[in-house]
Design a protein around this motif. Sequence first.
Motif, PDB file in Angstrom:
ATOM      1  N   SER A  16     -13.589  -1.212   1.733  1.00  0.00           N
ATOM      2  CA  SER A  16     -12.742  -1.844   2.738  1.00  0.00           C
ATOM      3  C   SER A  16     -13.140  -3.307   2.883  1.00  0.00           C
ATOM      4  O   SER A  16     -14.322  -3.649   2.815  1.00  0.00           O
ATOM      5  CB  SER A  16     -12.891  -1.141   4.086  1.00  0.00           C
ATOM      6  N   MET A  56      -3.282  -7.844   8.370  1.00  0.00           N
ATOM      7  CA  MET A  56      -3.367  -6.906   7.253  1.00  0.00           C
ATOM      8  C   MET A  56      -4.805  -6.492   6.933  1.00  0.00           C
ATOM      9  O   MET A  56      -5.025  -5.511   6.233  1.00  0.00           O
ATOM     10  CB  MET A  56      -2.722  -7.497   5.997  1.00  0.00           C
ATOM     11  N   PRO A  58      -7.227  -4.762   8.243  1.00  0.00           N
ATOM     12  CA  PRO A  58      -7.646  -3.355   8.318  1.00  0.00           C
ATOM     13  C   PRO A  58      -7.084  -2.475   7.190  1.00  0.00           C
ATOM     14  O   PRO A  58      -7.582  -1.374   6.965  1.00  0.00           O
ATOM     15  CB  PRO A  58      -7.105  -2.895   9.676  1.00  0.00           C
ATOM     16  N   PHE A  59      -6.067  -2.950   6.491  1.00  0.00           N
ATOM     17  CA  PHE A  59      -5.432  -2.154   5.443  1.00  0.00           C
ATOM     18  C   PHE A  59      -5.845  -2.586   4.035  1.00  0.00           C
ATOM     19  O   PHE A  59      -5.333  -2.070   3.048  1.00  0.00           O
ATOM     20  CB  PHE A  59      -3.902  -2.257   5.564  1.00  0.00           C
ATOM     21  N   SER A  74      -3.512  -4.197  -0.374  1.00  0.00           N
ATOM     22  CA  SER A  74      -3.313  -3.776   1.009  1.00  0.00           C
ATOM     23  C   SER A  74      -2.170  -2.781   1.029  1.00  0.00           C
ATOM     24  O   SER A  74      -1.135  -2.999   0.420  1.00  0.00           O
ATOM     25  CB  SER A  74      -3.029  -4.970   1.933  1.00  0.00           C
ATOM     26  N   ARG A  76      -0.306  -0.383   3.949  1.00  0.00           N
ATOM     27  CA  ARG A  76      -0.231   0.005   5.367  1.00  0.00           C
ATOM     28  C   ARG A  76       0.663   1.223   5.507  1.00  0.00           C
ATOM     29  O   ARG A  76       1.630   1.402   4.766  1.00  0.00           O
ATOM     30  CB  ARG A  76       0.265  -1.148   6.224  1.00  0.00           C
ATOM     31  N   PRO A  77       0.335   2.082   6.457  1.00  0.00           N
ATOM     32  CA  PRO A  77       1.164   3.270   6.683  1.00  0.00           C
ATOM     33  C   PRO A  77       2.515   2.906   7.290  1.00  0.00           C
ATOM     34  O   PRO A  77       2.611   2.078   8.184  1.00  0.00           O
ATOM     35  CB  PRO A  77       0.346   4.103   7.664  1.00  0.00           C
ATOM     36  N   VAL A  78       3.557   3.514   6.754  1.00  0.00           N
ATOM     37  CA  VAL A  78       4.926   3.373   7.254  1.00  0.00           C
ATOM     38  C   VAL A  78       5.536   4.766   7.188  1.00  0.00           C
ATOM     39  O   VAL A  78       5.659   5.332   6.105  1.00  0.00           O
ATOM     40  CB  VAL A  78       5.770   2.402   6.387  1.00  0.00           C
ATOM     41  N   LEU A  82       2.748   5.075   2.243  1.00  0.00           N
ATOM     42  CA  LEU A  82       2.006   3.816   2.324  1.00  0.00           C
ATOM     43  C   LEU A  82       2.827   2.730   1.643  1.00  0.00           C
ATOM     44  O   LEU A  82       3.314   2.929   0.528  1.00  0.00           O
ATOM     45  CB  LEU A  82       0.659   3.931   1.617  1.00  0.00           C
ATOM     46  N   GLU A  83       2.970   1.603   2.306  1.00  0.00           N
ATOM     47  CA  GLU A  83       3.659   0.448   1.725  1.00  0.00           C
ATOM     48  C   GLU A  83       2.610  -0.452   1.091  1.00  0.00           C
ATOM     49  O   GLU A  83       1.743  -0.994   1.786  1.00  0.00           O
ATOM     50  CB  GLU A  83       4.435  -0.320   2.798  1.00  0.00           C
ATOM     51  N   GLU A  85       1.604  -3.611   0.142  1.00  0.00           N
ATOM     52  CA  GLU A  85       2.038  -4.961   0.498  1.00  0.00           C
ATOM     53  C   GLU A  85       1.521  -5.994  -0.488  1.00  0.00           C
ATOM     54  O   GLU A  85       2.218  -6.941  -0.821  1.00  0.00           O
ATOM     55  CB  GLU A  85       1.555  -5.318   1.907  1.00  0.00           C
TER      56      GLU A  85
END
Length: 155
Positions: A16, A56, A58-59, A74, A76-78, A82-83, A85
């Motif tokens: 991370s 962003m 955290p992702f 990165s 991110r949850p959607v 996961l998207e 990005e």
Amino acid sequence: MSEKKPIYASNLVIRSADVDDVGALCDIFRRASLTVESNRNLITTHPEWLVWDHAMLPFVRVAVVDGRVVGFASARPVDDFLELEDLFTDPDWMRQGIASNLVEDITQRGVRVEVTANPDAIGFYESVGFVTSGVVNTEGGPAPRMHLDVTRLRP
């Protein structure tokens, strides 16, 4: 340009991101974006596209080789997927498996991954299992919408 070293599982770490990585992330983001000739005019017209979005962090997962950040992704949850990005590799480390390892790391979450792909990256995305599911209009023009259904990849 630094000398490329072969990547071995023992010296590639994916972890991370933290706030201390932001400088390296911004540098990789900018330099990698400018390696694609077709992006240069768009980026000149839209310099705001290269501004790092701190929300962003955290992702973000970073790829580190011998203590140096050499790539990041990165996702991110959607809803129920996961998207993806961002997926960028330091230009000095391109074509060394960094991006593939970052995608593999993201798939470990066991959730479908979707991306609006840069048209110049379609070959890469297909090589790691993404399939095209449509086309979307973006500020940079039409772009393929792709997905990787990792739930179907698991036994």
